[in-house]
Design a protein around this motif. Structure first.
Motif, PDB file in Angstrom:
ATOM      1  N   ILE A  68       0.854  -1.210   0.000  1.00  0.00           N
ATOM      2  CA  ILE A  68       0.000   0.000   0.000  1.00  0.00           C
ATOM      3  C   ILE A  68       0.883   1.251   0.000  1.00  0.00           C
ATOM      4  O   ILE A  68       0.682   2.179  -0.799  1.00  0.00           O
ATOM      5  CB  ILE A  68      -0.899   0.002   1.254  1.00  0.00           C
ATOM      6  N   LEU A  69       1.870   1.273   0.879  1.00  0.00           N
ATOM      7  CA  LEU A  69       2.723   2.465   1.000  1.00  0.00           C
ATOM      8  C   LEU A  69       3.540   2.685  -0.269  1.00  0.00           C
ATOM      9  O   LEU A  69       3.682   3.820  -0.744  1.00  0.00           O
ATOM     10  CB  LEU A  69       3.650   2.328   2.218  1.00  0.00           C
ATOM     11  N   ASP A  70       4.083   1.610  -0.835  1.00  0.00           N
ATOM     12  CA  ASP A  70       4.878   1.736  -2.069  1.00  0.00           C
ATOM     13  C   ASP A  70       4.013   2.246  -3.219  1.00  0.00           C
ATOM     14  O   ASP A  70       4.458   3.052  -4.042  1.00  0.00           O
ATOM     15  CB  ASP A  70       5.481   0.382  -2.456  1.00  0.00           C
ATOM     16  N   THR A  71       2.783   1.736  -3.289  1.00  0.00           N
ATOM     17  CA  THR A  71       1.888   2.134  -4.379  1.00  0.00           C
ATOM     18  C   THR A  71       1.503   3.614  -4.242  1.00  0.00           C
ATOM     19  O   THR A  71       1.487   4.354  -5.233  1.00  0.00           O
ATOM     20  CB  THR A  71       0.625   1.245  -4.371  1.00  0.00           C
ATOM     21  N   LEU A  72       1.212   4.035  -3.023  1.00  0.00           N
ATOM     22  CA  LEU A  72       0.893   5.449  -2.806  1.00  0.00           C
ATOM     23  C   LEU A  72       2.080   6.324  -3.187  1.00  0.00           C
ATOM     24  O   LEU A  72       1.943   7.334  -3.889  1.00  0.00           O
ATOM     25  CB  LEU A  72       0.509   5.696  -1.341  1.00  0.00           C
ATOM     26  N   ARG A  73       3.249   5.931  -2.709  1.00  0.00           N
ATOM     27  CA  ARG A  73       4.452   6.707  -3.007  1.00  0.00           C
ATOM     28  C   ARG A  73       4.636   6.857  -4.515  1.00  0.00           C
ATOM     29  O   ARG A  73       4.906   7.957  -5.004  1.00  0.00           O
ATOM     30  CB  ARG A  73       5.668   6.001  -2.389  1.00  0.00           C
ATOM     31  N   ALA A  90      -7.371   3.886  -6.525  1.00  0.00           N
ATOM     32  CA  ALA A  90      -7.732   2.857  -7.512  1.00  0.00           C
ATOM     33  C   ALA A  90      -6.586   1.873  -7.714  1.00  0.00           C
ATOM     34  O   ALA A  90      -6.796   0.735  -8.131  1.00  0.00           O
ATOM     35  CB  ALA A  90      -8.127   3.503  -8.834  1.00  0.00           C
ATOM     36  N   ALA A  91      -5.362   2.293  -7.425  1.00  0.00           N
ATOM     37  CA  ALA A  91      -4.200   1.408  -7.596  1.00  0.00           C
ATOM     38  C   ALA A  91      -4.025   0.460  -6.412  1.00  0.00           C
ATOM     39  O   ALA A  91      -3.183  -0.436  -6.445  1.00  0.00           O
ATOM     40  CB  ALA A  91      -2.940   2.250  -7.790  1.00  0.00           C
ATOM     41  N   LEU A  92      -4.804   0.653  -5.351  1.00  0.00           N
ATOM     42  CA  LEU A  92      -4.678  -0.186  -4.153  1.00  0.00           C
ATOM     43  C   LEU A  92      -5.652  -1.362  -4.220  1.00  0.00           C
ATOM     44  O   LEU A  92      -6.712  -1.253  -4.836  1.00  0.00           O
ATOM     45  CB  LEU A  92      -4.982   0.642  -2.900  1.00  0.00           C
ATOM     46  N   PRO A  93      -5.308  -2.465  -3.536  1.00  0.00           N
ATOM     47  CA  PRO A  93      -6.194  -3.642  -3.568  1.00  0.00           C
ATOM     48  C   PRO A  93      -7.325  -3.499  -2.555  1.00  0.00           C
ATOM     49  O   PRO A  93      -7.480  -4.318  -1.658  1.00  0.00           O
ATOM     50  CB  PRO A  93      -5.245  -4.783  -3.189  1.00  0.00           C
ATOM     51  N   ILE A  94      -8.126  -2.433  -2.689  1.00  0.00           N
ATOM     52  CA  ILE A  94      -9.128  -2.147  -1.651  1.00  0.00           C
ATOM     53  C   ILE A  94     -10.556  -2.251  -2.164  1.00  0.00           C
ATOM     54  O   ILE A  94     -11.501  -1.927  -1.453  1.00  0.00           O
ATOM     55  CB  ILE A  94      -8.907  -0.745  -1.042  1.00  0.00           C
ATOM     56  N   GLY A  95     -10.744  -2.665  -3.413  1.00  0.00           N
ATOM     57  CA  GLY A  95     -12.096  -2.756  -3.947  1.00  0.00           C
ATOM     58  C   GLY A  95     -12.636  -1.378  -4.304  1.00  0.00           C
ATOM     59  O   GLY A  95     -11.876  -0.417  -4.440  1.00  0.00           O
ATOM     60  N   VAL A 137       1.302  -8.833  -3.641  1.00  0.00           N
ATOM     61  CA  VAL A 137       0.075  -8.734  -2.856  1.00  0.00           C
ATOM     62  C   VAL A 137      -1.092  -8.922  -3.810  1.00  0.00           C
ATOM     63  O   VAL A 137      -1.189  -8.236  -4.829  1.00  0.00           O
ATOM     64  CB  VAL A 137       0.001  -7.382  -2.124  1.00  0.00           C
ATOM     65  N   VAL A 138      -1.931  -9.898  -3.514  1.00  0.00           N
ATOM     66  CA  VAL A 138      -3.024 -10.263  -4.423  1.00  0.00           C
ATOM     67  C   VAL A 138      -4.338 -10.304  -3.638  1.00  0.00           C
ATOM     68  O   VAL A 138      -4.345 -10.269  -2.404  1.00  0.00           O
ATOM     69  CB  VAL A 138      -2.766 -11.643  -5.073  1.00  0.00           C
TER      70      VAL A 138
END
Lengths: 446, 446
Positions: A24-29, A159-164, A442-443
């Protein structure tokens, strides 16, 4: 969270859970940097005076004192005492003022740090948690366009996070305040505070509050509630507001601003951003756009990402620094993903390959193999002891390492996928695992 | 540090300084993961009882209390009170014990977090600073080979940083203690404590301490000092120790262990690791290998990376968890790099391209260009207002953005390198900046 935190309100993750958080943190960054936001960190402590400047939150602040130092008296009494920050906005405001001469405005930054609040812990509320903030801050002025941009950046980041699915709910203080003024309600802050309680106490009780505490007529209360009931995915909210028959210059400005945000989002992030005229945001310093974000199907978790426009983040002499920003509640998000198994790591460790030892003298040769693999970005461990191969394979299995490497006495190499049992000959100078096994991914959980 | 911290001992970096720190942290993370170390974080707070278990450091600990909560009494009095951790070892020990059932041993982790110490700030010593720790922890036993491996991992990690030459100085407690016992000095901890002062007070005063406080004879003191004077880049220290004519089984074991570390390092990380028999490390819990690291030419900065082997990081019932680990003082390192300009970022912002606006209606088309570029990993900002091109270029220049993008009314595109002034036509679907301009890099300062 699989386990109970050993200190209530202070969550800690297991290594495979931490991989989800890191993802999550890497994707946000990555998303923030692609949009030109640079990183800063501020110290964890501020003076008590700085933190309590806006008042009303003193119950939540952790003060610091050296256990046996000269400053052992409680810092609560002393505005020069130190305390842990409870958000990243107050420290950022101080940082901007202190470093204004070294920053290029509009200054775009993201900041990902722990914050602390001495609140009673409950589901989704922690005493220590990670926030990820983005803000753009101007020197004197900041074009409205940044309010539009930030809605797009945050929609892209989430939208790039695996959060639905999620919805960014947007409103505008000018719209609401102009509407109340047009209605003849002068205490616009009071009305906002009442409207903010809609979710908790429902429209009937909010109407009663507006009548009893703010002296609103039945019609005024009904109109304020009618405004708050408007929610659209496009700019049709404008017509619906107009049909309520209220007019005020501030209302017009707010309608125009909110329409710009929603129109751009409808085009560039369809379905992600809605105009929701019930959004009030408790804090007083927002002056225009306000944002809240809910996970679809998890609305009771509360907002996972909130923010807005403020005309004065900070002042320095006669300079003011207006800004617009959003804050993501990373810990709240991660704890929910972990609790529901929504996102999982494909393995527990970075290691892709365990290089086994045929005998204890082969450790150095095994390090050579490991070095060749690492040089191509493959994470490798070397066995520490030349136990029976079965034991070494069991170690890899226990750690979740997918591949085990063998070097025969004649110097030939084989690598075994311990999941399938398939074993093939391999060259340490060229072999690589399949791309999906290179690093833990992460899937979506099953 | 270019500027003075606004709160003494709590450093904060400007965005371009933070890029240097991020580069260090990213590089460490990458090296640690390539060697199979997974990441964890522990909470910033521990109970006072947990932190003061080993005693003697209470003056340095920051206690916490809610400024106006029910627990407003000073926590110092209460072992159940909360305080900020002063290192990452104590929290890690607690984490291992609490989660032992969920971890696969030997457990390899790295941990990069802030720690706090209420010490008097001075050059290279902060009240809030970042540590990067790696440890391998076993359940019941941990092969000695990990002591060798960690020396190699840390040498590789530090060699990947822009910090110039360094030396990892290694010693072994068994070697030193066995030597003292062989000499007839029973208070080995006392001798170690005296030897630890060599750098500060010199050999004559250490000899006096050994005689006056520990009852050593002139010859015993001279032999202890002779041992501490041995420093070799290869295993020749073994012969030099033997020539001092002392024998003891523990000494033999220590010589063998230290020789293994130094021999492997001489082969795999030549010039990086030295046997230095003066290294004592103050803390009592080390039981074998001890490590310290100095920057060559900056020895007075003190150790930037220290650690060692401990036979019992923690216990749980009758289980013990031995380990070996090292801790890098990231803030100390970064503050020195920044102060000396040893490492600098090639620009201040992630942004590689500013997409300009010909008029205000073109913002959406500019976002399309930005989206195409970002899709290929290029960081882009879009101008917020259609000011004169000169002003938009000036904005890019002020922010340190190297490229400016123009879209003509006919839909054709050009991109200008504002450093060289060169302007070429470009396709947003395929153009990319030169590799060295894609992201800010950290390079040697001039």
């Amino acid at each position: 969270m699989a386990r109970k935190a050993s200190l209530s309100g202070f969550p800690e993750w297991l290594p495979n859970e931490r991989l989800v958080e890191l993802h999550i943190l890497d994707t946000l960054r990555r998303t923030f940097e692609l949009h030109g936001f640079g990183n800063i960190e501020t110290r964890a402590v501020e003076t008590v005076g700085q933190l309590l400047r806006k008042g009303e939150i003193d119950k939540e602040v952790y003060g610091l004192s050296r256990l046996q130092g000269e400053d052992a008296e409680r810092p609560g009494a002393d505005p020069h005492g130190l305390a842990l920050h409870f958000d990243l906005t107050v420290p950022f405001a101080r940082y901007v003022v202190e470093n204004a001469g070294h920053l290029a405005f509009p200054f775009r930054r993201y900041q990902i740090q722990k914050v602390w609040r001495g609140e009673r812990p409950q589901d989704g509320r922690f005493r220590e948690f990670t926030q990820a903030d983005i803000d753009v801050v101007g020197d004197g002025e900041l074009p409205f366009r940044y309010d539009v941009e930030l809605a797009l950046v945050i929609a892209e980041a989430l939208a790039a996070l695996p959060i639905g699915d999620f919805k960014v709910r947007v409103n505008n203080r000018k719209l609401a305040e102009g509407f109340y003024l047009g209605l003849g309600l002068q205490d616009t802050a009071g009305v906002l505070r009442s409207i903010d309680k809609l979710d908790k106490i429902g429209p009937a009780k909010v109407a009663a509050l507006l009548r009893d505490e703010l002296g609103a007529t039945e019609d005024q209360a009904a109109a304020a509630l009618a405004l708050a009931a408007i929610r659209t995915e496009d700019t049709s909210f404008v017509e619906r507001v107009r049909s309520l028959g209220v007019s005020h210059p501030l209302l017009e400005q707010g309608l125009d601003e909110l329409a710009q945000v929603v129109a751009a989002a409808a085009e560039r992030a369809p379905g992600r951003v809605v105009a929701d005229l019930s959004i009030a945001r408790g804090l007083d310093y927002y002056t225009g756009t306000v944002y809240e974000t809910v996970l679809v199907g998890h609305e009771q978790l509360g907002s996972i990402c909130s923010g807005g426009r403020y005309e004065s983040l900070a002042t320095k002499g006669n300079r003011t620094f207006p800004g617009v920003g959003l804050s993501i509640g990373v810990s709240r998000l991660v704890s929910r993903l972990l609790a529901e198994g929504t996102a999982v790591a494909t393995r527990d460790v970075p290691t892709a390959v365990l290089v086994t030892l045929a005998d204890d003298r082969s450790w150095s040769a095994a390090q050579d193999v490991a070095g060749l693999l690492r040089g191509r970005g493959i994470a490798v461990e070397v066995a520490a002891k030349a136990e029976k191969f079965g034991k070494q394979i069991k170690y890899a299995d226990r750690r979740g390492i997918p591949f085990v490497w063998f070097t025969a006495p004649d110097g030939s190499h084989e690598v075994k996928d311990i999941r399938s049992g398939e074993q093939v000959s391999a060259d340490p100078a060229s072999w690589a695992p399949p791309a999906e096994d290179l690093v833990p991914r992460v899937v979506a959980g099953s």
